[in-house]
Design a protein around this motif. Structure first.
Motif, mmCIF file in Angstrom:
data_model
loop_
_atom_site.group_PDB
_atom_site.id
_atom_site.type_symbol
_atom_site.label_atom_id
_atom_site.label_comp_id
_atom_site.label_asym_id
_atom_site.label_seq_id
_atom_site.Cartn_x
_atom_site.Cartn_y
_atom_site.Cartn_z
ATOM 1 N N ALA A 163 0.818 -1.204 0.000
ATOM 2 C CA ALA A 163 0.000 0.000 0.000
ATOM 3 C C ALA A 163 0.859 1.264 0.000
ATOM 4 C CB ALA A 163 -0.923 0.005 1.221
ATOM 5 N N LYS A 164 2.107 1.141 0.463
ATOM 6 C CA LYS A 164 3.022 2.278 0.513
ATOM 7 C C LYS A 164 4.365 1.885 -0.091
ATOM 8 C CE LYS A 164 1.074 4.271 4.769
ATOM 9 N NZ LYS A 164 1.390 4.719 6.156
ATOM 10 N N GLU A 165 5.021 2.838 -0.715
ATOM 11 C CA GLU A 165 6.342 2.583 -1.272
ATOM 12 C C GLU A 165 7.344 2.304 -0.153
ATOM 13 O OE1 GLU A 165 7.745 5.527 -3.943
ATOM 14 O OE2 GLU A 165 6.141 5.213 -5.410
ATOM 15 N N ALA A 166 8.299 1.436 -0.455
ATOM 16 C CA ALA A 166 9.325 1.092 0.528
ATOM 17 C C ALA A 166 10.597 0.695 -0.209
ATOM 18 C CB ALA A 166 8.844 -0.042 1.421
ATOM 19 N N GLN A 167 11.659 0.446 0.538
ATOM 20 C CA GLN A 167 12.928 -0.008 -0.034
ATOM 21 C C GLN A 167 13.495 -1.122 0.831
ATOM 22 O OE1 GLN A 167 15.787 3.106 -0.687
ATOM 23 N NE2 GLN A 167 14.404 4.345 -1.926
ATOM 24 N N SER A 168 13.905 -2.192 0.182
ATOM 25 C CA SER A 168 14.523 -3.297 0.923
ATOM 26 C C SER A 168 15.185 -4.261 -0.050
ATOM 27 C CB SER A 168 13.477 -4.059 1.741
ATOM 28 O OG SER A 168 14.051 -5.205 2.344
ATOM 29 N N ASN A 169 16.261 -4.851 0.373
ATOM 30 C CA ASN A 169 16.896 -5.958 -0.349
ATOM 31 C C ASN A 169 17.656 -6.777 0.692
ATOM 32 O OD1 ASN A 169 17.628 -7.497 -2.688
ATOM 33 N ND2 ASN A 169 19.659 -6.581 -2.577
ATOM 34 N N ALA A 170 16.909 -7.511 1.489
ATOM 35 C CA ALA A 170 17.505 -8.232 2.616
ATOM 36 C C ALA A 170 16.909 -9.621 2.726
ATOM 37 C CB ALA A 170 17.279 -7.457 3.912
ATOM 38 N N CYS A 171 17.710 -10.528 3.255
ATOM 39 C CA CYS A 171 17.300 -11.924 3.410
ATOM 40 C C CYS A 171 17.133 -12.248 4.898
ATOM 41 C CB CYS A 171 18.350 -12.854 2.785
ATOM 42 S SG CYS A 171 17.846 -14.584 2.704
ATOM 43 N N TYR A 172 16.068 -12.976 5.200
ATOM 44 C CA TYR A 172 15.788 -13.368 6.582
ATOM 45 C C TYR A 172 15.421 -14.846 6.610
ATOM 46 C CZ TYR A 172 15.219 -8.308 6.982
ATOM 47 O OH TYR A 172 15.419 -6.947 6.928
#
Length: 219
Positions: free
Chosen positions: A69-78
């Motif tokens: 619903a909102k823009e975000a930034q991520s490039n992570a592994c969990y």
């Protein structure tokens, strides 16, 4: 700057992610990579990964896109367990996902998947993929010795899932069919597109994508 949280479009999107991760964990419990661009969350999971990159015929990843619903930034592994724990804490109506505190760093998550340059190479019926997947599952079960160790299991899976499907216009390994089936990407009357880019193959439809990287020896 990476975001601290993600806000999904609705609770159905949250349920879709939970179901996808449950399927992925049953295949290969080695983390999930969350890559966000704008309002699109791409979740990558391993299906078939050699013990060391560069070994084996194929590296196979599954990917599903979820809308935010909102823009975000991520490039992570969990770890999948950590993501599932966060999703469970959200309850039935909350749509804000808080990232787990600890990131994972599996070798496969460092692979760069092409974002463009894909060339259409044909299509295959989902029923064909389902039948091929089942034949491979049966072959793996038959080939496994009693109480096999992890290296033996990995070797057998790599051998069988790297074998080519029969009667397809485009060369496609059984592992592609298995991944599409196991991740829940097939439908009874659907068709899946096949796309190529360098040493990559992509099998895609409206439910998800399977990405296969061929080893240099196969080119």
């Amino acid at each position: 700057m990476a975001s601290d949280s993600l806000v999904f479009e609705d609770s159905n999107s949250v349920s879709d992610l939970a179901n996808f991760l449950s399927r992925a964990k049953a295949i290969e419990d080695d983390g999930a990579l969350l890559t966000v661009r704008g309002t699109a969350l791409a979740v990558y999971v391993p299906v078939l990964v050699p013990a060391q990159l560069g070994q084996g015929d194929y590296t196979i990843l599954g990917m599903r896109v979820h809308r935010l619903a909102k823009e975000a930034q991520s490039n992570a592994c969990y770890s999948i367990a950590a993501i599932q724990d966060r999703l469970a804490r959200m309850g039935q109506t909350n749509t804000e996902f808080i990232f787990p505190p600890v990131e994972e760093n599996p070798v496969w998550a460092g692979i760069t998947v092409p974002m463009s340059g894909w060339v259409e190479a044909g299509s295959v019926a989902d029923t064909e993929l389902a039948a091929a997947a089942q034949s491979g599952i049966d072959a793996v079960a038959k080939a496994l010795p009693e109480n096999p160790g992890k290296p033996v299991v990995a070797q057998i899976r790599q051998r069988i899932w790297s074998a080519e499907m029969e009667n397809t216009k485009v060369s496609l390994p059984l592992g592609a069919a298995f991944a599409m089936h196991a991740l829940g990407f097939l439908s009874s009357d659907g068709q899946s597109r096949i796309l190529l880019q360098g040493n990559w193959i992509r099998v895609s439809n409206g439910l998800g994508h399977v990405l296969l990287r061929r080893s240099a020896s196969l080119l």
